[in-house]
Design a protein around this motif. Structure first.
Motif, PDB file in Angstrom:
ATOM      1  N   ALA A  47      28.158  -1.039  19.851  1.00 33.56           N
ATOM      2  CA  ALA A  47      27.321  -0.425  18.811  1.00 33.56           C
ATOM      3  C   ALA A  47      28.026   0.763  18.156  1.00 33.56           C
ATOM      4  O   ALA A  47      27.926   0.955  16.937  1.00 33.56           O
ATOM      5  CB  ALA A  47      25.983   0.010  19.400  1.00 33.56           C
ATOM      6  N   LEU A  48      28.767   1.527  18.936  1.00 33.59           N
ATOM      7  CA  LEU A  48      29.499   2.665  18.372  1.00 33.59           C
ATOM      8  C   LEU A  48      30.590   2.193  17.412  1.00 33.59           C
ATOM      9  O   LEU A  48      30.753   2.758  16.327  1.00 33.59           O
ATOM     10  CB  LEU A  48      30.095   3.517  19.493  1.00 33.59           C
ATOM     11  CG  LEU A  48      29.085   4.332  20.291  1.00 33.59           C
ATOM     12  CD1 LEU A  48      29.720   4.887  21.548  1.00 33.59           C
ATOM     13  CD2 LEU A  48      28.514   5.451  19.428  1.00 33.59           C
ATOM     14  N   VAL A  49      31.322   1.176  17.795  1.00 37.19           N
ATOM     15  CA  VAL A  49      32.365   0.632  16.914  1.00 37.19           C
ATOM     16  C   VAL A  49      31.724   0.068  15.652  1.00 37.19           C
ATOM     17  O   VAL A  49      32.223   0.291  14.531  1.00 37.19           O
ATOM     18  CB  VAL A  49      33.209  -0.427  17.646  1.00 37.19           C
ATOM     19  CG1 VAL A  49      34.141  -1.148  16.681  1.00 37.19           C
ATOM     20  CG2 VAL A  49      34.010   0.223  18.778  1.00 37.19           C
ATOM     21  N   ASP A  50      30.611  -0.628  15.800  1.00 39.49           N
ATOM     22  CA  ASP A  50      29.906  -1.161  14.629  1.00 39.49           C
ATOM     23  C   ASP A  50      29.484  -0.040  13.677  1.00 39.49           C
ATOM     24  O   ASP A  50      29.546  -0.197  12.459  1.00 39.49           O
ATOM     25  CB  ASP A  50      28.683  -1.968  15.054  1.00 39.49           C
ATOM     26  CG  ASP A  50      29.044  -3.301  15.691  1.00 39.49           C
ATOM     27  OD1 ASP A  50      30.220  -3.722  15.588  1.00 39.49           O
ATOM     28  OD2 ASP A  50      28.145  -3.917  16.303  1.00 39.49           O
ATOM     29  N   SER A  51      29.086   1.104  14.226  1.00 37.59           N
ATOM     30  CA  SER A  51      28.667   2.218  13.371  1.00 37.59           C
ATOM     31  C   SER A  51      29.836   2.771  12.559  1.00 37.59           C
ATOM     32  O   SER A  51      29.657   3.162  11.400  1.00 37.59           O
ATOM     33  CB  SER A  51      28.001   3.326  14.190  1.00 37.59           C
ATOM     34  OG  SER A  51      28.943   4.061  14.944  1.00 37.59           O
ATOM     35  N   VAL A  52      31.024   2.777  13.135  1.00 46.04           N
ATOM     36  CA  VAL A  52      32.218   3.227  12.404  1.00 46.04           C
ATOM     37  C   VAL A  52      32.516   2.265  11.257  1.00 46.04           C
ATOM     38  O   VAL A  52      32.797   2.687  10.130  1.00 46.04           O
ATOM     39  CB  VAL A  52      33.446   3.335  13.339  1.00 46.04           C
ATOM     40  CG1 VAL A  52      34.707   3.608  12.538  1.00 46.04           C
ATOM     41  CG2 VAL A  52      33.240   4.408  14.386  1.00 46.04           C
ATOM     42  N   VAL A  53      32.442   0.980  11.532  1.00 45.24           N
ATOM     43  CA  VAL A  53      32.714  -0.032  10.509  1.00 45.24           C
ATOM     44  C   VAL A  53      31.698   0.075   9.376  1.00 45.24           C
ATOM     45  O   VAL A  53      32.056   0.031   8.197  1.00 45.24           O
ATOM     46  CB  VAL A  53      32.715  -1.447  11.131  1.00 45.24           C
ATOM     47  CG1 VAL A  53      32.791  -2.515  10.058  1.00 45.24           C
ATOM     48  CG2 VAL A  53      33.862  -1.589  12.124  1.00 45.24           C
ATOM     49  N   GLU A  54      30.434   0.263   9.740  1.00 40.87           N
ATOM     50  CA  GLU A  54      29.372   0.321   8.735  1.00 40.87           C
ATOM     51  C   GLU A  54      29.428   1.601   7.897  1.00 40.87           C
ATOM     52  O   GLU A  54      29.341   1.558   6.668  1.00 40.87           O
ATOM     53  CB  GLU A  54      28.005   0.223   9.424  1.00 40.87           C
ATOM     54  CG  GLU A  54      26.837   0.359   8.470  1.00 40.87           C
ATOM     55  CD  GLU A  54      25.501   0.434   9.198  1.00 40.87           C
ATOM     56  OE1 GLU A  54      24.551   0.965   8.601  1.00 40.87           O
ATOM     57  OE2 GLU A  54      25.404  -0.018  10.363  1.00 40.87           O
ATOM     58  N   LYS A  55      29.585   2.751   8.561  1.00 38.34           N
ATOM     59  CA  LYS A  55      29.464   4.038   7.865  1.00 38.34           C
ATOM     60  C   LYS A  55      30.797   4.623   7.410  1.00 38.34           C
ATOM     61  O   LYS A  55      30.811   5.541   6.593  1.00 38.34           O
ATOM     62  CB  LYS A  55      28.730   5.024   8.765  1.00 38.34           C
ATOM     63  CG  LYS A  55      27.313   4.560   9.089  1.00 38.34           C
ATOM     64  CD  LYS A  55      26.645   5.461  10.090  1.00 38.34           C
ATOM     65  CE  LYS A  55      25.270   4.908  10.470  1.00 38.34           C
ATOM     66  NZ  LYS A  55      24.679   5.653  11.565  1.00 38.34           N
ATOM     67  N   ALA A 106      34.920  -2.107  27.818  1.00 38.74           N
ATOM     68  CA  ALA A 106      34.296  -1.572  26.602  1.00 38.74           C
ATOM     69  C   ALA A 106      34.019  -2.673  25.580  1.00 38.74           C
ATOM     70  O   ALA A 106      33.051  -2.585  24.826  1.00 38.74           O
ATOM     71  CB  ALA A 106      35.177  -0.485  25.995  1.00 38.74           C
ATOM     72  N   LEU A 107      34.836  -3.713  25.573  1.00 41.33           N
ATOM     73  CA  LEU A 107      34.632  -4.817  24.630  1.00 41.33           C
ATOM     74  C   LEU A 107      33.296  -5.522  24.849  1.00 41.33           C
ATOM     75  O   LEU A 107      32.721  -6.070  23.914  1.00 41.33           O
ATOM     76  CB  LEU A 107      35.775  -5.829  24.727  1.00 41.33           C
ATOM     77  CG  LEU A 107      37.134  -5.376  24.212  1.00 41.33           C
ATOM     78  CD1 LEU A 107      38.192  -6.431  24.515  1.00 41.33           C
ATOM     79  CD2 LEU A 107      37.080  -5.073  22.719  1.00 41.33           C
ATOM     80  N   GLY A 108      32.816  -5.508  26.088  1.00 46.47           N
ATOM     81  CA  GLY A 108      31.554  -6.166  26.409  1.00 46.47           C
ATOM     82  C   GLY A 108      30.403  -5.206  26.656  1.00 46.47           C
ATOM     83  O   GLY A 108      29.304  -5.627  26.998  1.00 46.47           O
ATOM     84  N   ASP A 109      30.646  -3.923  26.492  1.00 45.67           N
ATOM     85  CA  ASP A 109      29.636  -2.913  26.748  1.00 45.67           C
ATOM     86  C   ASP A 109      28.773  -2.721  25.501  1.00 45.67           C
ATOM     87  O   ASP A 109      29.299  -2.396  24.434  1.00 45.67           O
ATOM     88  CB  ASP A 109      30.316  -1.593  27.124  1.00 45.67           C
ATOM     89  CG  ASP A 109      29.322  -0.500  27.390  1.00 45.67           C
ATOM     90  OD1 ASP A 109      28.686  -0.529  28.460  1.00 45.67           O
ATOM     91  OD2 ASP A 109      29.154   0.387  26.517  1.00 45.67           O
TER      92      ASP A 109
END
Length: 101
Positions: A77-85, A69-72
């Motif tokens: 993108a899903l983790v980035d969306s949590v951080v952003e929103k 998952a770290l390279g998927d």
């Protein structure tokens, strides 16, 4: 089999964002070798708590999923969306073994 239980504290004003995230993670877990048992979202009672359950044949298989998952691109993108929103405020992860008939 090992089952991961995640308890989320979510922003109840961003429930639609969390739902989109959850639906996408179900597909990621399945694509990376797990069995997803679903997300359970607020209905009655507390409006900021959600849960999910997913399983892997072993803890080693779960760890392989975490590394993959770290390279998927989709999971990143899903983790980035949590951080952003910031629609997930915190979460707790625990592991269980199912008792089946």
């Amino acid at each position: 089999m090992i089952t991961c239980h995640v308890r989320y504290v979510i922003d109840p004003y961003q429930l639609a964002e969390f739902e989109a995230y959850a639906k996408a993670w179900i597909a990621v877990v399945q694509r990376l070798g797990g069995t997803h048992h679903g997300y359970f979202l607020p209905s009655e009672g507390a409006s900021n708590i959600a849960h999910c359950l997913f399983s892997f044949p072993s803890l080693a298989d779960y760890e392989a999923y975490r590394q993959a998952a770290l390279g998927d691109p989709q999971s990143v993108a899903l983790v980035d969306s949590v951080v952003e929103k910031k629609f997930i405020l915190s979460y707790e992860r625990s592991f269980m073994r199912p008792l089946l008939s």
